[in-house]
Structure formats: C-alpha cells, structure tokens
Design an enzyme around this catalytic site. Structure first.
Site: not given
Ligand code: NAD
Length: 262
Positions: A148, A162
């Site tokens: 990401s 995350y």
C-alpha cells in the site's frame, strides 16, 4: 477495457482475495489474458461470483475457500492447484484487511494487531512458502504482493497495525526477490493508492472524509481496482521479465507529491 493480448497464455495463477476489488479485477483480467485462475478467498459467495463471471465469459477458473492466515489451508490450496493444473506460474498475494479499532499505538489492542499481522503479513508469507516450491518446479514464475502507499508514507489517519503490516510486505518482498532471483522467480510489490473499493469506501464513509483523502492525490480521484489489475498483469507477465524486488506504486501520484496542484 484493455484489449486482450493473451499475455498469460498457458499460465496458472493463484490470486488471493479474489472475491473482492483488486483480486476480482485481476482474476478477470488474467483470465482474459489466457491464465487459469485459482481464486482464493475466505468468503465463498463473492468468490463464487468471480469464478462464475470468468467461466461464463469462456475463461478457466476454480474457487478455493481458505483463510490465507491458515498455513495448512494454504499448503493444501497450492497442492490442489499444482495437482489439478500441472503447474503454478503466478502467485498474487493480494488478500488483506484494514480492521475497525486499528488506530494509533496507544489505543490499538493486541487482538487487532495480531489479526492484521496474521492476514496481511503471515498470509503473504504463507503464499510465498507454499507457492515458491511449485514455481521452482515450473522453472520460475512471478510473485506479486499487495502492499500500500502507507508503506512509504506516514498517514495522519491512524491505522498503525495496517501500516506496519504493509511495511513488512515491502521488506519481505525485497528480500525474497534477492533470494530467488537466480531461480527465475521474480518477486515484486504492488502499492495501490486510495481506491474506490469496498475496503476504503467503508472506511471513508462520509463525503468530507473522501475529500480529505483526495486532497493528497495529484490526479484528484480514487483509483479503480481494474487499474491495479493492469499493473499486476504487467508484473505477472513476461512484459516485466527484468523487474524484481521493486515496489510498483499505482497511486495517482500520491507518493510523488509534496504539494498537490490546485
Ligand atoms: P476488498 O476488501 O475489496 O477485498 C479483499 C478481499 O480479501 C475480500 O474478498 C476478502 O474477503 C478477502 N480476504 C480478507 N481476509 C482474508 C483472509 N484471511 N483469507 C482470504 N481472503 C481474505 O479490498 P481491496 O481494496 O481489493 O484490497 C486488496 C488489497 O489491496 C489488500 O491487501 C489491501 O490492503 C490493499 N490495498 C487496498 C487499498 C484500497 O484503497 N482499497 C489501498 C492500498 C492497498
């Protein structure tokens, strides 16, 4: 719609998270390009929809329901894929979660951290652990791990487990690329920017939150899952034959920007 070029003719591709945004788009595009798809997800209904759409369009796909964080399940899934189709050429470790309650270091509890790490880090590692022997037997192949943009930038919207998990995906991708380079196994990361998929839209659930995120994207819009699938197709195919250990950032310019244009 990208014209079909059969970039993956004769190839067998395992794709995790195939019931959702990026995974479904990649399964569809890879199948359009000639690959046989092993669609892996923890939920069966949406994953079945992915497989049905591919098969209805004349492609080849089967569904395997497994939790990527379950090593025994991942081993069985890879065994099945290789036994059934004779080889595995591509492993796209794409499944991931962003959990409610994942905030900052002070507030995020152990259950949230453990579950995030189990799926986002260990799930990717299991895909590599059980995929690499099959890729070796096929004479090489391509592994793509979904990271990401938050692996490269600090985000003020806290989601610490995350973010840490995606940083780990980048690190393990680089190291595996180096370890396996001379076995003709390429390992790359794909780092999406903010996408118009279920995962992010349920998190950015007001117009104000959406606009706050878009301020940082030079292109001024959310990305589409199909745009991630196109980048994954590049990494999966021989089009990227000299590319390994890289982090392909597909983010509308987000990670390049210091100041976003008006
Ligand atoms: P999504 O939620 O639409 O799809 C994710 C899929 O993974 C779902 O079908 C889900 O059922 C599956 N999944 C979740 N846990 C699983 C498990 N334990 N085992 C097997 N399957 C599991 O999300 P998406 O946006 O398509 O995300 C795909 C990847 O892209 C994720 O790794 C995510 O972190 C990453 N990503 C997404 C964005 C974004 O803006 N959506 C941005 C950057 C990175």
């Amino acid at each position: 719609m990208v014209p079909s070029a059969n970039l993956l003719d004769g190839k067998v591709a395992v794709i995790t998270g195939a019931g959702g945004g990026i995974g479904r788009a990649a399964a569809t595009l890879f199948a359009e390009n000639g690959a046989t798809i092993i669609a892996v997800d923890i939920v069966d209904g949406p994953n079945q929809d992915t497989v049905d759409a591919i098969v209805d369009a004349g492609g080849r796909a089967v569904m395997v329901n497994v939790d990527v964080a379950d090593p025994a399940g991942m081993e069985q899934m890879m065994d099945f894929a290789e036994r059934e189709f004779g080889r595995i050429d591509v492993v796209f470790n794409n499944a991931g979660v962003m959990l409610d309650g994942d905030t900052d270091a002070v507030e995020t509890d152990d259950a949230t951290i453990d579950k995030t790490f189990d799926i986002n880090i260990k799930g990717v590692l299991y895909g590599c652990r059980y995929g690499i022997p099959a890729l070796r037997r096929a004479g090489g192949g391509s592994i793509i791990n979904t990271a990401s943009f938050v692996a490269s930038l600090g985000a003020a919207t806290p989601q610490i487990a995350y973010t840490a998990s995606k940083g780990a995906v980048l690190s393990l991708t680089r190291e595996l690329a180096v370890i396996h380079a001379r076995e003709n196994i390429r390992v790359n990361a794909l780092s999406p920017g903010p996408l118009r998929t279920e995962m992010l839209m349920s998190f950015l659930n007001t117009e104000e939150k959406k606009q706050r995120r878009l301020v940082h994207v030079p292109m001024g819009r959310f990305g589409e899952a199909t745009e991630m699938a196109q980048a994954a197709l590049f990494l999966a195919s021989a089009m990227s034959s000299y590319v390994t250990g890289t982090n392909l950032q597909v983010d509308g310019g987000l990670t390049a920007a210091y100041v976003t244009p008006e």
